[in-house]
Structure formats: structure tokens, C-alpha cells
Write an enzyme that holds these catalytic residues in place. Structure first.
Site, PDB file in Angstrom:
ATOM      1  N   ASN A  92     -12.437   8.104   3.534  1.00  0.00           N
ATOM      2  CA  ASN A  92     -11.364   7.202   3.133  1.00  0.00           C
ATOM      3  C   ASN A  92     -10.047   7.582   3.805  1.00  0.00           C
ATOM      4  O   ASN A  92      -8.993   7.073   3.446  1.00  0.00           O
ATOM      5  CB  ASN A  92     -11.194   7.215   1.600  1.00  0.00           C
ATOM      6  N   HIS A 148       0.907  -3.054   5.809  1.00  0.00           N
ATOM      7  CA  HIS A 148       1.206  -1.633   5.864  1.00  0.00           C
ATOM      8  C   HIS A 148       2.369  -1.322   6.796  1.00  0.00           C
ATOM      9  O   HIS A 148       2.665  -0.158   7.058  1.00  0.00           O
ATOM     10  CB  HIS A 148      -0.044  -0.845   6.274  1.00  0.00           C
ATOM     11  N   ARG A 176       0.578   7.756   2.100  1.00  0.00           N
ATOM     12  CA  ARG A 176      -0.225   7.152   1.035  1.00  0.00           C
ATOM     13  C   ARG A 176      -1.279   8.147   0.555  1.00  0.00           C
ATOM     14  O   ARG A 176      -2.092   8.642   1.337  1.00  0.00           O
ATOM     15  CB  ARG A 176      -0.892   5.877   1.557  1.00  0.00           C
ATOM     16  N   CYS A 232      -3.913  -7.222   3.066  1.00  0.00           N
ATOM     17  CA  CYS A 232      -4.283  -6.346   1.963  1.00  0.00           C
ATOM     18  C   CYS A 232      -3.307  -6.562   0.814  1.00  0.00           C
ATOM     19  O   CYS A 232      -2.440  -7.437   0.870  1.00  0.00           O
ATOM     20  CB  CYS A 232      -4.269  -4.894   2.448  1.00  0.00           C
ATOM     21  N   LYS A 238       4.668  13.798   1.071  1.00  0.00           N
ATOM     22  CA  LYS A 238       4.776  12.354   0.800  1.00  0.00           C
ATOM     23  C   LYS A 238       6.219  11.977   0.473  1.00  0.00           C
ATOM     24  O   LYS A 238       6.792  11.049   1.063  1.00  0.00           O
ATOM     25  CB  LYS A 238       3.866  11.969  -0.352  1.00  0.00           C
ATOM     26  N   ILE A 298      -3.962 -10.776  -1.970  1.00  0.00           N
ATOM     27  CA  ILE A 298      -5.149  -9.956  -2.184  1.00  0.00           C
ATOM     28  C   ILE A 298      -5.230  -9.396  -3.599  1.00  0.00           C
ATOM     29  O   ILE A 298      -6.313  -9.094  -4.081  1.00  0.00           O
ATOM     30  CB  ILE A 298      -5.207  -8.818  -1.138  1.00  0.00           C
ATOM     31  N   GLY A 299      -4.111  -9.277  -4.306  1.00  0.00           N
ATOM     32  CA  GLY A 299      -4.198  -8.818  -5.695  1.00  0.00           C
ATOM     33  C   GLY A 299      -2.932  -8.192  -6.218  1.00  0.00           C
ATOM     34  O   GLY A 299      -2.290  -8.708  -7.124  1.00  0.00           O
ATOM     35  N   SER A 300      -2.521  -7.069  -5.637  1.00  0.00           N
ATOM     36  CA  SER A 300      -1.372  -6.354  -6.172  1.00  0.00           C
ATOM     37  C   SER A 300      -0.070  -6.906  -5.606  1.00  0.00           C
ATOM     38  O   SER A 300      -0.010  -7.394  -4.479  1.00  0.00           O
ATOM     39  CB  SER A 300      -1.486  -4.870  -5.841  1.00  0.00           C
TER      40      SER A 300
END
Length: 803
Positions: free
Chosen positions: A154, A739, A559, A771, A56, A475-477
Site C-alpha cells: 500500500n 492528490h 499521508r 479519488c 508528516k 468518490i465519497g469523502s
């Protein structure tokens, strides 16, 4: 076989042990000779990221221009070598190679086949990082390829784009290079390829391809490339190859199955002199597919998932070809619980009685890609719970222990320790909570749905919220900067006080609120700076969950997620988000969304207990989230988003099992918000899956507004509305892909909105990204959101003028 071999946990198989096998009488095919008895252990695949996410960090450093191609390749080579050596030292005989990937193994296959979409400007030759990563992530001028879930996991794969004009060619020699790399280390591996049928059926038609075109017709065009790969592997010295065909567990049509048979008949000549294993996983293989698969004469062995394949034992008893080898996936590759070695050994002995003592190879149920890497790195995990677990490194040891026991070399101490840990888990008082079980048992059908229609609720909500047409939201974050992460780390390690931590988070929330107001966004979010992960954050505050420090699992690309471990009954001891949402709402007059993760997503993105049915655990989580929803409402939060990003992901692969899943999954969501007022607007969010086939279940959830990924998949979600599905709640198909580092222009976003308006009523349409923005930088987020809001305002003006 020992008649004492009937452990209590042999649930999928215990009722089937007495049936006698009926063998196929297919003619023998001459295969290369080898001694299988000395080669009894096999691993389908292994995690790529490294025990401390080494890959990563190497990838992200490379993408940011901070390190070179040489640096990245060296990290990758070191990881591969350590994995191969680890398996060899344990004693694994079938060690996989080519399961490593810099991004995704399906994308690797696209590179191998030279199936690069024209927009990436590839002109032939070996595919390099520039083209490879552009396909995965997009670049400044072109978008990335679509990304979607790998079966019901996932993990996300990059969807191939195919059409009649694709010129397939052998364009990536990765499989051969990695085989030679291992061989140079003195390790003979089994190169792994994604099979031709799975590749084709996991693809999609490229943009502009006529709907009448059959992707299946391309199978005969990619088989010659597979022949080249196999020939080169054989020339390099490979004696075994593994071809993964997970698509075989799906409900295939007759033509698809015939295409599979034809492809492998065509490949048969290239298999001469090789031992070929066809590997399946994630479910049992349907009867007709099983017959077609096991009738292949040029194949040496077949791999089956005996953990999720609950009907596989019966299939094997119905007949298994006498000249083939069974790779028995008895060790769970998708969960973190220690294998019940006694139960698995019992199953293996049953299998020996069916297929013959010389024909059984002990294996994992699927690639260990889907589990955490090494339990040794968990120095802070509760000792009792830790004794119940096995990560990838431990599962390798379990496989080898079972293989040794099967040939009469049972490690008595290891088996005894395993039995003790299972007994500990069964008897532990921390696993069961009587009050939680009583609450689940008391659930009634009337608890599952809000009393009024969505039309009435939307009218009441609009009166209270007074939103413009085409309301904008996210979306939120928001981006989690290095400073935010540092503050969280320091608070967790007690280097700063709670007072300082709370003030730092408030300051970050204030910045996010002001930015959204300045951009002109209509319904705000607080940005979630206090959260590590959308599931882990909630799991940390619920009972029945355990957490790891290094239990990372790859989700896509670089990720990684760290799934919580659900070991016991779930409840909510105290409010989880009310303080942060209330604090954010006090900073603005605009509506502030309360942000929650839904029960199905918490379930599907956790390592779930395997000692009770999944739906029972999901109902427990739903009741906990219900308590939080009602506390948020009491605190004055009028818009509450309950994300169910993983609803589609958990859908069983076999159609016969899907209705029951959708029933309890939808009910679980309904339970969370069935008690709120009409004026409280309930949102949900879903991403990166194919939702068209479950759209009616999504409607049944009863959310007032749903935001859903749309842009990366070329607006295929909109096709369901073009086909006449009636949807009368709010909906926000994403207008740009978060993304990818690309920043969409105002015109591009406006064009997407216009496409939506062609099939959706403007009074229901919301404008939002695909997202959350957590993984992006503010230098990307600010201009993208500015363009998004500008596009919404542009279309509002045109609608107001009747244009």
C-alpha cells in the site's frame, strides 16, 4: 544442526529440511576481507515518518509556508539520528542509511540521476525542495508525476518519466550526505541505493515517446551516475553498500535479465574495495534470475525474503556460491505479528548447513517501512493481543536476538517469553468463531453473481434514478476540516455527549449535501465526516479487529494510514453506516450513495492474521459487508458504492499465482452484493494502480458503475478500451488529480472528457474526480468541482446538438 528444531509453525520450510545442498563451482572473486561473524544482524530499511508522525507534520507545515527549510531539515535529521542510534544500541551491525526520504525513495533516485521532466524547469545543479516537491505534488502551473503502488504494497511511489532525450547527471548527493551524517554521530552505516534495473523497469515512457523506444536501452546511460555515487561513498569511508533490486522477484524476460548482468558487470570495477549487498524482497527470485544473480563475482552478498519467498530455501539448496554471504530475511517486514523465534532459528540453522556457518546474516524480509513504528506507544491496546505483536522497533530487537542465538548467545528468557505469546495466540478463544466458519464453508458458486445482466440492471436503474447523460458524482469523502476532526476527538475522549456529536456530524453532512446541490452534482455523497479512515472505520465496527493509537504507516508523501489488525474471525455485530446514509438521503431528493469499503481492500489495507489463508479471511469480511449492503437497500439507499481501491494491489507478483488471487478477490466482491435488486446500483472505485492487465477480472466483478483513477497516469487506462476491450457497464475514469493542490480549468476537464468519449460510449460514461476529497481543502475542492460540473454540462450540450 539440531534435529529437535522442527516447530509447528515452520510451514513454508518444514518439508524441505532434509535435502542436501549442491554448491556452485564458480571461481572466487577477490573481495575485501572482513569478519562477518561479528556482523550478523541486518535491517533492510526503517519507517521514516517517526513514532508520532513527526515528519508528516513537519512536511505539511513546510508546504503550508508555516515553517522554513531549516525547520524541516532539522526534524528530518533528528529522526534519522534517533533511528541510527536505536539500531546501534540494540546491537545491529548492518544499519541502513539513505532509506529516509522526504517523499519517496524512487523520487530520490530520480533526483540522484537528474532525470527531471522538462516541465519542472530544472536547469541543472543540486536538486532542491522546489523541484523535488513539484515532481511529487505538482504546482500551480504543472501537474505532478504519476504515482502508483510499490509492488504489492500500500506504499505509493512516484513513477519516473524517461525517454531518449533524458540527460542523466549526478544531481542529488543525498546518499553520501546521510552516510557522512551518521558517521559524524559515530555510526558506520550501509548506504542503500535503488538498483539500476529496478529503477528502469519501474519507470514509464515520458509523454510523446515513441512506443518502439526501449527503456532498457537507458540502463547503460545511468550506470555512469551510479559509478559516481559509489566512488563518492567509497571516498567517504563506506565499506558496505546495499543495492535494492526488488524487480528481480518478477517474471523477467531474457533481455531484462541480460541487461541486469551487463549493468553489474559494468559496475564491477567501481565495486573494488567495497562489499556490495544486492537485496531482493516481496517474493522468491525465479530460478533463472537466481542463477544470474548469484553468479555475479563482484558482489559480496545476496538478500532474500524468506517470509514471502516460499521457494527460496529450495533455490538455496540447489546451489549457493561458496564465497558469498546470505542475508536471510526471516523476520517479517510487512506484518505486525511477533516472530516465531524458534521457527526462525531453525531456518537459520538449516541455512548455515547449506551456505556455511560464517556466511549467514540475520535480516528482515524487506524494509520495515511497511509496518508500524513502535509498540511501546500503544498504551491502550488489549494486553493479550499486544503480547502477540512486534512493530518495527521490536523487530529490530528480534533480528538481533536471532543473530545472537545463531552464534551461541541465545537469550533464553526472551525466547521463552516469545514461545509463551505464540502459545497464547494459538489457544485464545477470541481467535475463532464457529458460526463465521460455518457461514464461509456454506458459500456456493451461485452466491457470487447477480442474476440479471448489467445491461438489464442499468436500464432498470436509469428508470428509477433518471440521471442525465454524463452524470457527475464524487468518490465519497469531502474535506475533513480541523473542526470535524476536533469533534471526533472530543467524542472519542468523552468530552462531548453522543447527542452533541451526532448533531455536529448531521450539521456537517447538511453542509456537504447543500454544497453538492448548489454545484449541480447528480449523485451525491454524505462526505464521511464521521470516518477516520476508509478501512479503520469499518474495522472498528467488526469483530476480529484490533486497533492502535500510533500504528501509523506511510502510504505516500505525508499521508499515513493506521491499518487495523485482523487477529480473529470476522463478523458484523450491527449496522455500520445505515444511520448516516439514511440521514443524508433525507436531506435531498437526489440519489445519495451509501459508502462502503470492500472486503479485498479491508483485507489488503489491514495487518492480516497469518494463521490461516488470506482468502478465508476475505470471505469472512465479504459476508459482513453483504449484511451491510442489504441493510442499506432496505433503508431506501438506491446507489451503494463498495470501494475496492486495493484490488490490484494484492495481485501476486508472480504470474503463476495471479489467477487464484483474482478468482477469490472477484468472488469476494460479488458476494457482497449478489442479493440486491436490479434497481439498486452498485458502484465500486479503484485508484493508483495499473489496471489494464486485469481489466477482464474487473469486468467480472459485475459492478454497475466503476470509478477509477485516470488523470495522473496520463489516461493510460483509456488505452485498454482503444485496444478493443468491450465494457458495457458505467465507468468514470477520473477527470482530475485530487492528490495535487492544482485546480483544473473547465477547459482542461472538458478535454479529458472528450478523450474518454473517443473510446467510451457516452451512455456509459460518468464524470468524477480521481479519488476522495478528504485530504484537500474546500478552497481547492469547490472550484475544482465547479469546473468539473461545468465541463460535463458543456459536453452534454455539444452532444445534444450533435456537435
Amino acid at each position: 544442526m539440531s534435529q529437535l528444531c522442527v516447530p509447528h509453525s515452520l510451514s513454508p520450510f518444514s518439508s524441505r529440511l532434509h535435502k542436501l545442498p549442491i554448491r556452485f563451482t564458480t571461481p572466487r572473486f577477490s573481495l575485501p576481507s572482513f569478519s562477518i561473524r561479528a556482523m550478523t544482524s541486518h535491517i533492510v530499511g526503517y519507517p521514516r515518518m517517526g513514532p508520532k508522525r513527526e515528519l508528516k507534520f513537519a512536511l505539511e507545515s513546510f508546504w503550508e509556508g508555516k515553517s522554513s527549510t531549516v525547520d524541516l531539515k532539522q526534524v528530518a535529521a533528528d529522526l534519522r539520528a534517533s533511528i541510527w542510534k536505536q539500531m546501534a544500541e540494540v546491537g545491529i551491525k548492518f544499519i541502513p542509511s539513505n532509506t529516509f526520504s522526504y517523499y519517496d525513495h524512487v523520487l530520490d533516485t530520480t533526483a540522484m540521476l537528474g532525470a527531471v521532466p522538462p516541465r519542472y524547469g530544472w536547469n541543472g545543479g543540486e536538486i532542491g525542495f522546489d523541484v523535488y516537491f513539484s515532481m511529487a505534488r505538482g504546482n500551480a502551473s504543472v501537474p505532478a508525476m504519476e504515482m502508483t503502488k510499490w509492488f504489492d504494497t500500500n506504499y505509493h511511489y512516484i513513477v519516473p518519466e524517461l525517454g531518449p532525450d533524458v540527460k542523466f547527471s549526478y544531481a542529488s548527493h543525498k546518499a553520501v550526505e546521510e552516510y557522512k551524517e551518521a558517521k559524524a554521530l559515530g555510526i558506520d552505516t550501509v548506504p542503500v541505493l535503488l538498483g539500476p534495473l529496478s529503477y528502469i523497469l519501474l519507470s514509464k515512457p515520458a509523454k510523446g515517446v515513441d512506443k518502439s523506444f526501449s527503456l532498457l536501452s537507458l540502463t547503460e546511460k545511468i550506470v555512469p551516475v551510479y559509478k559516481e555515487v559509489v566512488a563518492e561513498l567509497k571516498a567517504a569511508g563506506a565499506t558496505w553498500i546495499q543495492i535494492d533490486e526488488p524487480i528481480l522477484v518478477m517474471d523477467l524476460e531474457a533481455l531484462q535479465l541480460q541487461t541486469f548482468t551487463n549493468a553489474y558487470s559494468e559496475l564491477a570495477s567501481s565495486f573494488s574495495g567495497l562489499n556490495v549487498l544486492i537485496e531482493t524482497y516481496f517474493a522468491d527470485v525465479p530460478v533463472q534470475t537466481y542463477k544470474a544473480l548469484t553468479s555475479l563475482k563482484s558482489v559480496a552478498g545476496f538478500g532474500f525474503d524468506l517470509v514471502r519467498g516460499t521457494r527460496t530455501l529450495n533455490l538455496l539448496k540447489s546451489g549457493f556460491p561458496p564465497d558469498k554471504y546470505l542475508f536471510a530475511g526471516v523476520v517479517d517486514g510487512r506484518n505486525v505479528w511477533a516472530d516465531d523465534l524458534a521457527a526462525s532459528l531453525c531456518i537459520l540453522e538449516v541455512l548455515e548447513s547449506i551456505v556455511g556457518k560464517e556466511k549467514v546474516v540475520v535480516s528482515t524480509s524487506c524494509s520495515l517501512l511497511h509496518t508500524a513504528v513502535d509498540l511501546v506507544n500503544e498504551t491502550k491496546l488489549d494486553k493479550e493481543i499486544k503480547s502477540w505483536l512486534a512493530f518495527a522497533a521490536q523487530k529490530v530487537v528480534e533480528v538481533n536476538a536471532l543473530a545472537k542465538a545463531l552464534v551461541g548467545k541465545k537469550d533464553q528468557a526472551f525466547f521463552a517469553s516469545n514461545a509463551t505469546s505464540h502459545a497464547s495466540r494459538r489457544s485464545s478463544p477470541r481467535v475463532r468463531n464457529a458460526s463465521v466458519r460455518k457461514a464461509v464453508a456454506a458459500l456456493k458458486d451461485s452466491d457470487h453473481r447477480r442474476a440479471t445482466s448489467v445491461t438489464a440492471r442499468l436500464a432498470a436503474q436509469q428508470k428509477k434514478l433518471n440521471l442525465p447523460i454524463l452524470p457527475t458524482t464524487t468518490i465519497g469523502s469531502f474535506p475533513q476540516t480541523g473542526e470535524v476532526r476536533k469533534v471526533r476527538r472530543e467524542y472519542k475522549s468523552k468530552k462531548i455527549s453522543e447527542f452533541d456529536y451526532v448533531n455536529a456530524m448531521k450539521e456537517e453532512i447538511s453542509k456537504v449535501v447543500k454544497l453538492q446541490e448548489e454545484l449541480g452534482i447528480d449523485v451525491l455523497v454524505h462526505g464521511e465526516p464521521e470516518r477516520n479512515d476508509m478501512v479503520e472505520y469499518f474495522g472498528e465496527q467488526l469483530s476480529g479487529f484490533a486497533f492502535t493509537v500510533n500504528g501509523w504507516v506511510q502510504s505516500y508523501g505525508s499521508r499515513c494510514v493506521k491499518p487495523p489488525i485482523i487477529y480473529g474471525d470476522v463478523s458484523r455485530p450491527r449496522a455500520m453506516t445505515v444511520f448516516w446514509s439514511s440521514t443524508a438521503q433525507s436531506m435531498t431528493r437526489r440519489p445519495m450513495k451509501g459508502m462502503l469499503t470492500g472486503p479485498v481492500t479491508i483485507l489488503n489495507w489491514s495487518f492480516v492474521r497469518n494463521d490461516q489463508e488470506r482468502h478465508e479471511t476475505c470471505y469472512q469480511i465479504a459476508l459482513a459487508i453483504k449484511d451491510e449492503v442489504e441493510d442499506l437497500e432496505r433503508a431506501g439507499i438506491s446507489v451503494i458504492q463498495i470501494d475496492e481501491a486495493a484490488l490490484r494491489e494484492g495481485l501476486p507478483l508472480r504470474k503463476s499465482e495471479q489467477p487464484f488471487y483474482l478468482e477469490w478477490a472477484v468472488q469476494s466482491f460479488q458476494i457482497t452484493n449478489c442479493g440486491v435488486k436490479d434497481t439498486t446500483q452498485i458502484h465500486t472505485h479503484m485508484c493508483y494502480s495499473n489496471f489494464n492487465d486485469i481489466i477482464n477480472s474487473i469486468i467480472n466483478m459485475g459492478a454497475d458503475v466503476i470509478t477509477i483513477e485516470n488523470s495522473r497516469s496520463d489516461e493510460k487506462l483509456l488505452s485498454v478500451f482503444q485496444e478493443g476491450v468491450k465494457y458495457e457497464a458505467g465507468i468514470g475514469p477520473g477527470v482530475y488529480d485530487i492528490h495535487s493542490p492544482r485546480i483544473p480549468s473547465t477547459e482542461e476537464v472538458a478535454d479529458r472528457i472528450n478523450k474518454m468519449l473517443a473510446v467510451l460510449d457516452s451512455k456509459f460514461l460518468w464524470v468524477n474526480p480521481d479519488c476522495g476529497l478528504k485530504t484537500r481543502k474546500y478552497s481547492e475542492v469547490e472550484p475544482a468541482l465547479r469546473n468539473m460540473v461545468a465541463a460535463a454540462k458543456l459536453i452534454r450540450t455539444k452532444l445534444a446538438s450533435g456537435n
